[in-house]
Design an enzyme around this catalytic site. Structure first.
Site, PDB file in Angstrom:
ATOM      1  N   GLN A 130      -9.979  -4.054  -4.265  1.00 42.85           N
ATOM      2  CA  GLN A 130     -11.037  -3.451  -3.592  1.00 42.85           C
ATOM      3  C   GLN A 130     -12.087  -3.898  -4.828  1.00 42.85           C
ATOM      4  O   GLN A 130     -13.266  -4.227  -4.693  1.00 42.85           O
ATOM      5  CB  GLN A 130     -11.134  -2.044  -3.269  1.00 42.85           C
ATOM      6  CG  GLN A 130     -12.508  -1.604  -2.730  1.00 42.85           C
ATOM      7  CD  GLN A 130     -13.033  -2.127  -1.578  1.00 42.85           C
ATOM      8  OE1 GLN A 130     -12.233  -2.121  -0.581  1.00 42.85           O
ATOM      9  NE2 GLN A 130     -14.121  -2.602  -1.494  1.00 42.85           N
ATOM     10  N   HIS A 140      -7.211   0.975  -6.524  1.00 40.46           N
ATOM     11  CA  HIS A 140      -7.279   0.074  -5.404  1.00 40.46           C
ATOM     12  C   HIS A 140      -7.994  -1.084  -6.210  1.00 40.46           C
ATOM     13  O   HIS A 140      -9.228  -1.481  -5.923  1.00 40.46           O
ATOM     14  CB  HIS A 140      -8.318   0.760  -4.438  1.00 40.46           C
ATOM     15  CG  HIS A 140      -8.305   0.054  -3.086  1.00 40.46           C
ATOM     16  ND1 HIS A 140      -7.517  -1.201  -2.901  1.00 40.46           N
ATOM     17  CD2 HIS A 140      -9.017   0.167  -2.015  1.00 40.46           C
ATOM     18  CE1 HIS A 140      -7.909  -1.463  -1.662  1.00 40.46           C
ATOM     19  NE2 HIS A 140      -8.668  -0.549  -1.115  1.00 40.46           N
ATOM     20  N   ASP A 148     -17.576   6.607  -1.573  1.00 45.81           N
ATOM     21  CA  ASP A 148     -16.337   6.524  -1.112  1.00 45.81           C
ATOM     22  C   ASP A 148     -15.715   7.793  -0.158  1.00 45.81           C
ATOM     23  O   ASP A 148     -16.591   8.891  -0.384  1.00 45.81           O
ATOM     24  CB  ASP A 148     -14.978   6.152  -1.589  1.00 45.81           C
ATOM     25  CG  ASP A 148     -13.635   5.815  -1.109  1.00 45.81           C
ATOM     26  OD1 ASP A 148     -13.706   5.785   0.245  1.00 45.81           O
ATOM     27  OD2 ASP A 148     -12.639   6.063  -1.672  1.00 45.81           O
ATOM     28  N   ARG A 167     -13.267  -9.185   0.420  1.00 45.68           N
ATOM     29  CA  ARG A 167     -12.079  -8.878   0.262  1.00 45.68           C
ATOM     30  C   ARG A 167     -10.962 -10.127   0.428  1.00 45.68           C
ATOM     31  O   ARG A 167     -10.107 -10.217  -0.315  1.00 45.68           O
ATOM     32  CB  ARG A 167     -11.416  -7.879   1.138  1.00 45.68           C
ATOM     33  CG  ARG A 167     -11.908  -6.456   1.074  1.00 45.68           C
ATOM     34  CD  ARG A 167     -11.620  -5.741  -0.192  1.00 45.68           C
ATOM     35  NE  ARG A 167     -10.225  -5.590  -0.343  1.00 45.68           N
ATOM     36  CZ  ARG A 167      -9.547  -4.522   0.252  1.00 45.68           C
ATOM     37  NH1 ARG A 167     -10.239  -3.681   0.922  1.00 45.68           N
ATOM     38  NH2 ARG A 167      -8.299  -4.477   0.205  1.00 45.68           N
ATOM     39  N   CYS A 226     -16.391   1.180  -0.023  1.00 48.01           N
ATOM     40  CA  CYS A 226     -15.180   0.265   0.307  1.00 48.01           C
ATOM     41  C   CYS A 226     -15.009   0.175   1.842  1.00 48.01           C
ATOM     42  O   CYS A 226     -14.210  -0.458   2.243  1.00 48.01           O
ATOM     43  CB  CYS A 226     -13.975   0.875  -0.546  1.00 48.01           C
ATOM     44  SG  CYS A 226     -13.845   2.653  -0.148  1.00 48.01           S
ATOM     45  N   ARG A 268       0.946  -1.185   0.079  1.00 47.37           N
ATOM     46  CA  ARG A 268       0.119  -0.126  -0.068  1.00 47.37           C
ATOM     47  C   ARG A 268       0.927   1.224   0.179  1.00 47.37           C
ATOM     48  O   ARG A 268       1.708   1.445   1.035  1.00 47.37           O
ATOM     49  CB  ARG A 268      -0.945  -0.059   1.354  1.00 47.37           C
ATOM     50  CG  ARG A 268      -1.750   1.252   1.636  1.00 47.37           C
ATOM     51  CD  ARG A 268      -2.811   1.166   2.325  1.00 47.37           C
ATOM     52  NE  ARG A 268      -3.865   0.474   1.650  1.00 47.37           N
ATOM     53  CZ  ARG A 268      -5.331   0.342   2.345  1.00 47.37           C
ATOM     54  NH1 ARG A 268      -5.397   0.944   3.240  1.00 47.37           N
ATOM     55  NH2 ARG A 268      -6.068  -0.428   1.650  1.00 47.37           N
TER      56      ARG A 268
HETATM   57  N1  NVA Z   1     -10.082   6.377  -1.161  1.00 46.38           N
HETATM   58  C1  NVA Z   1      -9.765   5.966   0.031  1.00 46.38           C
HETATM   59  C2  NVA Z   1      -9.903   4.500   0.183  1.00 46.38           C
HETATM   60  C3  NVA Z   1      -9.589   3.742   1.542  1.00 46.38           C
HETATM   61  C4  NVA Z   1      -9.805   2.302   1.607  1.00 46.38           C
HETATM   62  C5  NVA Z   1      -8.462   6.441   0.437  1.00 46.38           C
HETATM   63  O1  NVA Z   1      -7.481   6.267  -0.465  1.00 46.38           O
HETATM   64  O2  NVA Z   1      -7.930   6.677   1.562  1.00 46.38           O
HETATM   65  N1   CP Z   2     -11.265  -0.589   1.980  1.00 44.72           N
HETATM   66  C1   CP Z   2      -9.915  -0.903   2.421  1.00 44.72           C
HETATM   67  O1   CP Z   2      -9.205  -0.835   1.660  1.00 44.72           O
HETATM   68  O2   CP Z   2     -10.015  -0.871   3.702  1.00 44.72           O
HETATM   69  P1   CP Z   2      -8.531  -0.826   4.569  1.00 44.72           P
HETATM   70  O3   CP Z   2      -8.227   0.811   4.368  1.00 44.72           O
HETATM   71  O4   CP Z   2      -8.985  -0.752   6.065  1.00 44.72           O
HETATM   72  O5   CP Z   2      -7.681  -1.701   4.200  1.00 44.72           O
END
Ligand code: NVA
Ligand code: CP
Length: 306
Positions: free
Chosen positions: A134, A131, A216, A284, A256, A104
């Site tokens: 997801q 993502h 989101d 997931r 998500c 990540r």
């Molecule tokens: N768009 C959000 C998704 C979190 C799973 C982020 O990048 O923070």
């Molecule tokens: N939706 C998602 O990716 O959740 P986390 O940020 O908790 O991994």
């Protein structure tokens, strides 16, 4: 032939994406019936997070364990990617120890750079642009609830962010119509000439007749300094019960997570009867197990997975 890495869905064709879906369904059935499915016996997955995570972290660790492998978490301050050591050297070394790496990252270009030098498959566990884990999990959830994907309309309301970009790619590969409703200046990174999707500014018109309503957070991880500006920019984009009433009969609500009740979605919707958010979160696990198995198991034959 499945891809070498799993970084963005644009690297895959429709057949490969549907293969993830079929594999995920079989792995979910095996897990729910309590049958062992140790397709990745002895394999190891390194996990590296530059941003917080709950679902991604836990579902990957549990997923690889259920497949017979193990996971190790690498803290960013330990390896100090690009600071203590170059991304290229870290990738060359880690990929000699482990069978796959899930990352990540703050910058998408970092995962692309890592993958360039890694001998082990690299999985994108979220970047600023995409993502994909997801989106493939969401594909499984939509199919479970609607019985199909092709011909459905997915309306995403909110920021054209990483989640939105991967949904555009997923919708294109699975034959869904994609509508994005966002304020000016918050459009997805993916150009509609490259991957078709329609931008509809008015969220009330955008959701009309849609089968899936998705949103989101307005402020993604790393954008915290912009949160006040974003609260103002998105104030007309909250998913309400009135908006859900405009959607197609039997429409589902998706997010998500984590969710901010009262911002991008009203509590009555996110906790209401049309919401499938916890099925999404569960899936997931199953979808990512499919990605891991397809990337790592040379012997994986769908017909043998029953
Ligand atoms: N768009 C959000 C998704 C979190 C799973 C982020 O990048 O923070
Ligand atoms: N939706 C998602 O990716 O959740 P986390 O940020 O908790 O991994």
């Amino acid at each position: 032939m499945f891809g070498r890495h799993f970084i963005t869905l644009a690297d895959f064709n429709a057949k490969q994406i549907l293969c993830i879906l079929e594999t995920a369904k079989k792995l979910k059935a095996l897990q729910q019936s309590g049958k062992a499915h140790r397709l990745l016996d002895g394999k190891s997955l390194a996990m590296f997070f530059q941003k917080p995570s709950m679902r991604t972290r836990v579902s990957f660790e549990v997923g690889i364990t259920q497949l017979g492998g193990s996971a190790l978490n690498i803290r960013p301050e330990e390896i100090q990617m690009g600071k203590r050591e170059s991304i290229a050297d870290i990738a060359r070394v880690i990929s000699r120890y482990v069978d796959a790496v899930m990352m990540r990252v703050l910058r998408h270009s970092d995962i692309v750079e890592f993958a360039k030098y890694s001998n082990a498959p690299v999985i994108n566990g979220l970047s600023d642009l995409y993502h994909p884990c997801q989106a493939v999990s969401d594909m499984l959830t939509i199919e479970e609830h609607k019985g199909k994907l092709r011909g459905l309309t997915l309306c995403y309301v909110g920021d054209g962010n990483n989640v939105c970009n991967s949904l555009i790619e997923m919708a294109h590969l699975t034959g869904m119509k994609m509508i994005v409703s966002c304020p000016e200046g918050y459009e997805p990174y993916i150009n509609s000439k490259k991957i078709p999707h329609k931008i509809v500014r008015d969220p009330n018109s955008a959701v009309s007749g849609a089968d899936v309503i998705y949103t989101d957070v307005w402020t993604s991880m790393g954008q915290e300094k912009e949160s006040l500006i974003r609260l103002r920019a998105f104030r007309d984009y909250t998913i309400s019960e009135a908006m859900m009433a405009q959607a197609a009969p039997g429409a589902i609500f998706m997010h998500c997570l984590p969710a901010h009740r009262g911002e991008e979605v009203d509590k009555a919707v996110v906790d209401g009867p049309q919401s499938v958010i916890f099925d999404q979160a569960e899936n997931r696990l199953h979808a990512q197990k499919a990605v891991l198995a397809l990337l790592l198991s040379k012997e994986l034959q769908l017909e043998n997975l029953s």
